[in-house]
Design a protein around this motif. Structure first.
Motif, PDB file in Angstrom:
ATOM      1  N   MET A 109      35.698  24.179  30.589  1.00  0.00           N
ATOM      2  CA  MET A 109      34.531  24.734  31.241  1.00  0.00           C
ATOM      3  C   MET A 109      34.078  26.023  30.541  1.00  0.00           C
ATOM      4  O   MET A 109      32.888  26.247  30.380  1.00  0.00           O
ATOM      5  N   PHE A 110      35.051  26.833  30.124  1.00  0.00           N
ATOM      6  CA  PHE A 110      34.761  28.093  29.437  1.00  0.00           C
ATOM      7  C   PHE A 110      33.947  27.843  28.164  1.00  0.00           C
ATOM      8  O   PHE A 110      32.939  28.497  27.912  1.00  0.00           O
ATOM      9  N   VAL A 111      34.378  26.875  27.364  1.00  0.00           N
ATOM     10  CA  VAL A 111      33.683  26.558  26.112  1.00  0.00           C
ATOM     11  C   VAL A 111      32.303  25.988  26.404  1.00  0.00           C
ATOM     12  O   VAL A 111      31.327  26.337  25.738  1.00  0.00           O
ATOM     13  N   LEU A 112      32.198  25.138  27.403  1.00  0.00           N
ATOM     14  CA  LEU A 112      30.911  24.532  27.757  1.00  0.00           C
ATOM     15  C   LEU A 112      29.890  25.602  28.131  1.00  0.00           C
ATOM     16  O   LEU A 112      28.784  25.650  27.584  1.00  0.00           O
ATOM     17  N   VAL A 113      30.259  26.481  29.035  1.00  0.00           N
ATOM     18  CA  VAL A 113      29.344  27.521  29.498  1.00  0.00           C
ATOM     19  C   VAL A 113      28.966  28.462  28.362  1.00  0.00           C
ATOM     20  O   VAL A 113      27.788  28.744  28.134  1.00  0.00           O
ATOM     21  N   ASN A 114      29.963  28.936  27.625  1.00  0.00           N
ATOM     22  CA  ASN A 114      29.675  29.886  26.546  1.00  0.00           C
ATOM     23  C   ASN A 114      28.953  29.232  25.379  1.00  0.00           C
ATOM     24  O   ASN A 114      28.102  29.864  24.746  1.00  0.00           O
ATOM     25  N   GLY A 115      29.249  27.978  25.086  1.00  0.00           N
ATOM     26  CA  GLY A 115      28.520  27.257  24.047  1.00  0.00           C
ATOM     27  C   GLY A 115      27.055  27.075  24.416  1.00  0.00           C
ATOM     28  O   GLY A 115      26.166  27.231  23.574  1.00  0.00           O
ATOM     29  N   LEU A 116      26.793  26.763  25.684  1.00  0.00           N
ATOM     30  CA  LEU A 116      25.410  26.607  26.144  1.00  0.00           C
ATOM     31  C   LEU A 116      24.663  27.937  26.120  1.00  0.00           C
ATOM     32  O   LEU A 116      23.521  28.008  25.660  1.00  0.00           O
ATOM     33  N   ILE A 117      25.307  28.991  26.612  1.00  0.00           N
ATOM     34  CA  ILE A 117      24.659  30.309  26.637  1.00  0.00           C
ATOM     35  C   ILE A 117      24.368  30.794  25.219  1.00  0.00           C
ATOM     36  O   ILE A 117      23.258  31.255  24.919  1.00  0.00           O
ATOM     37  N   ALA A 118      25.345  30.687  24.332  1.00  0.00           N
ATOM     38  CA  ALA A 118      25.144  31.130  22.943  1.00  0.00           C
ATOM     39  C   ALA A 118      24.085  30.270  22.255  1.00  0.00           C
ATOM     40  O   ALA A 118      23.247  30.790  21.513  1.00  0.00           O
ATOM     41  N   GLY A 119      24.096  28.965  22.500  1.00  0.00           N
ATOM     42  CA  GLY A 119      23.099  28.076  21.904  1.00  0.00           C
ATOM     43  C   GLY A 119      21.695  28.382  22.396  1.00  0.00           C
ATOM     44  O   GLY A 119      20.734  28.373  21.613  1.00  0.00           O
ATOM     45  N   LEU A 120      21.559  28.659  23.686  1.00  0.00           N
ATOM     46  CA  LEU A 120      20.249  29.038  24.230  1.00  0.00           C
ATOM     47  C   LEU A 120      19.805  30.389  23.684  1.00  0.00           C
ATOM     48  O   LEU A 120      18.628  30.593  23.388  1.00  0.00           O
ATOM     49  N   GLY A 121      20.757  31.321  23.551  1.00  0.00           N
ATOM     50  CA  GLY A 121      20.436  32.626  22.977  1.00  0.00           C
ATOM     51  C   GLY A 121      19.949  32.499  21.546  1.00  0.00           C
ATOM     52  O   GLY A 121      18.967  33.133  21.147  1.00  0.00           O
ATOM     53  N   LEU A 122      20.611  31.649  20.765  1.00  0.00           N
ATOM     54  CA  LEU A 122      20.198  31.408  19.380  1.00  0.00           C
ATOM     55  C   LEU A 122      18.801  30.790  19.335  1.00  0.00           C
ATOM     56  O   LEU A 122      17.940  31.243  18.586  1.00  0.00           O
ATOM     57  N   ALA A 123      18.571  29.775  20.149  1.00  0.00           N
ATOM     58  CA  ALA A 123      17.266  29.107  20.167  1.00  0.00           C
ATOM     59  C   ALA A 123      16.161  30.089  20.558  1.00  0.00           C
ATOM     60  O   ALA A 123      15.096  30.120  19.930  1.00  0.00           O
ATOM     61  N   ALA A 124      16.421  30.898  21.574  1.00  0.00           N
ATOM     62  CA  ALA A 124      15.419  31.871  22.025  1.00  0.00           C
ATOM     63  C   ALA A 124      15.147  32.914  20.932  1.00  0.00           C
ATOM     64  O   ALA A 124      13.995  33.275  20.687  1.00  0.00           O
ATOM     65  N   PHE A 125      16.204  33.382  20.279  1.00  0.00           N
ATOM     66  CA  PHE A 125      16.037  34.369  19.211  1.00  0.00           C
ATOM     67  C   PHE A 125      15.205  33.798  18.062  1.00  0.00           C
ATOM     68  O   PHE A 125      14.304  34.461  17.555  1.00  0.00           O
ATOM     69  N   LEU A 126      15.514  32.573  17.647  1.00  0.00           N
ATOM     70  CA  LEU A 126      14.761  31.971  16.549  1.00  0.00           C
ATOM     71  C   LEU A 126      13.313  31.711  16.944  1.00  0.00           C
ATOM     72  O   LEU A 126      12.399  31.934  16.141  1.00  0.00           O
ATOM     73  N   ALA A 127      13.083  31.271  18.169  1.00  0.00           N
ATOM     74  CA  ALA A 127      11.710  31.047  18.636  1.00  0.00           C
ATOM     75  C   ALA A 127      10.942  32.373  18.669  1.00  0.00           C
ATOM     76  O   ALA A 127       9.774  32.430  18.266  1.00  0.00           O
ATOM     77  N   LEU A 128      11.592  33.428  19.131  1.00  0.00           N
ATOM     78  CA  LEU A 128      10.964  34.750  19.147  1.00  0.00           C
ATOM     79  C   LEU A 128      10.659  35.215  17.720  1.00  0.00           C
ATOM     80  O   LEU A 128       9.564  35.714  17.439  1.00  0.00           O
ATOM     81  N   GLY A 129      11.620  35.045  16.813  1.00  0.00           N
ATOM     82  CA  GLY A 129      11.409  35.417  15.417  1.00  0.00           C
ATOM     83  C   GLY A 129      10.263  34.639  14.801  1.00  0.00           C
ATOM     84  O   GLY A 129       9.451  35.195  14.051  1.00  0.00           O
ATOM     85  N   ASP A 130      10.159  33.363  15.132  1.00  0.00           N
ATOM     86  CA  ASP A 130       9.044  32.552  14.622  1.00  0.00           C
ATOM     87  C   ASP A 130       7.712  33.080  15.130  1.00  0.00           C
ATOM     88  O   ASP A 130       6.742  33.143  14.381  1.00  0.00           O
ATOM     89  N   GLY A 131       7.682  33.467  16.394  1.00  0.00           N
ATOM     90  CA  GLY A 131       6.447  33.997  16.969  1.00  0.00           C
ATOM     91  C   GLY A 131       6.053  35.336  16.368  1.00  0.00           C
ATOM     92  O   GLY A 131       4.875  35.587  16.103  1.00  0.00           O
ATOM     93  N   LEU A 132       7.029  36.182  16.118  1.00  0.00           N
ATOM     94  CA  LEU A 132       6.746  37.516  15.588  1.00  0.00           C
ATOM     95  C   LEU A 132       6.434  37.513  14.091  1.00  0.00           C
ATOM     96  O   LEU A 132       5.617  38.301  13.619  1.00  0.00           O
ATOM     97  N   PHE A 133       7.095  36.647  13.336  1.00  0.00           N
ATOM     98  CA  PHE A 133       6.985  36.699  11.877  1.00  0.00           C
ATOM     99  C   PHE A 133       6.352  35.456  11.265  1.00  0.00           C
ATOM    100  O   PHE A 133       6.343  35.308  10.045  1.00  0.00           O
TER     101      PHE A 133
END
Length: 130
Positions: free
Chosen positions: A1-25
């Protein structure tokens, strides 16, 4: 469960960061992250399915990163995380080429920063839950 939750959170954080970077740059790192159109049989997947596939891969990567994470020596931990970052950095080139997205230094830097965020998010959680 620990890996599932943290993998999802980190994956969503990465996706959001890249989407934000795409929008800004005005880059295309998020499509590089989720595009699987080059895989036979997955040419016409909707974007949400591609994102869910990315999150599944994030959980798998989180499992391996956390399972083999060295706990005893700070130097070994740093080298271990740098190897993961090197792997993420190298992955940008083939995934960009397969996705037919123009390769730029700005996009590469956003990719590196996003994956650094991903790696830090996971390593912090491992350190907190020893």
């Amino acid at each position: 469960m620990f890996v599932l939750v943290n993998g999802l959170i980190a994956g969503l954080g990465l996706a959001a960061f890249l989407a934000l970077g795409d929008g800004l740059f005005d880059t295309s790192t998020f499509p590089v992250l989720i595009d699987v159109s080059y895989v036979p049989g997955m040419e016409n997947l909707p974007s949400i399915a591609e994102l869910l596939l990315h999150l599944l891969i994030s959980v798998i990567i989180a499992f391996f990163l956390m399972y083999f994470y060295p706990r005893e020596d700070r130097g070994k931990r740093t080298r271990y995380l740098l190897y993961w970052m090197l792997g993420f950095a190298v992955a940008f080139l083939p995934f960009s080429l397969l996705s037919k997205v123009p390769i730029t230094w700005t996009a590469f830097c956003i990719w590196i920063c996003g994956h650094l965020l991903y790696t830090v998010m996971l390593s912090v959680q491992v350190a907190r839950n020893r």
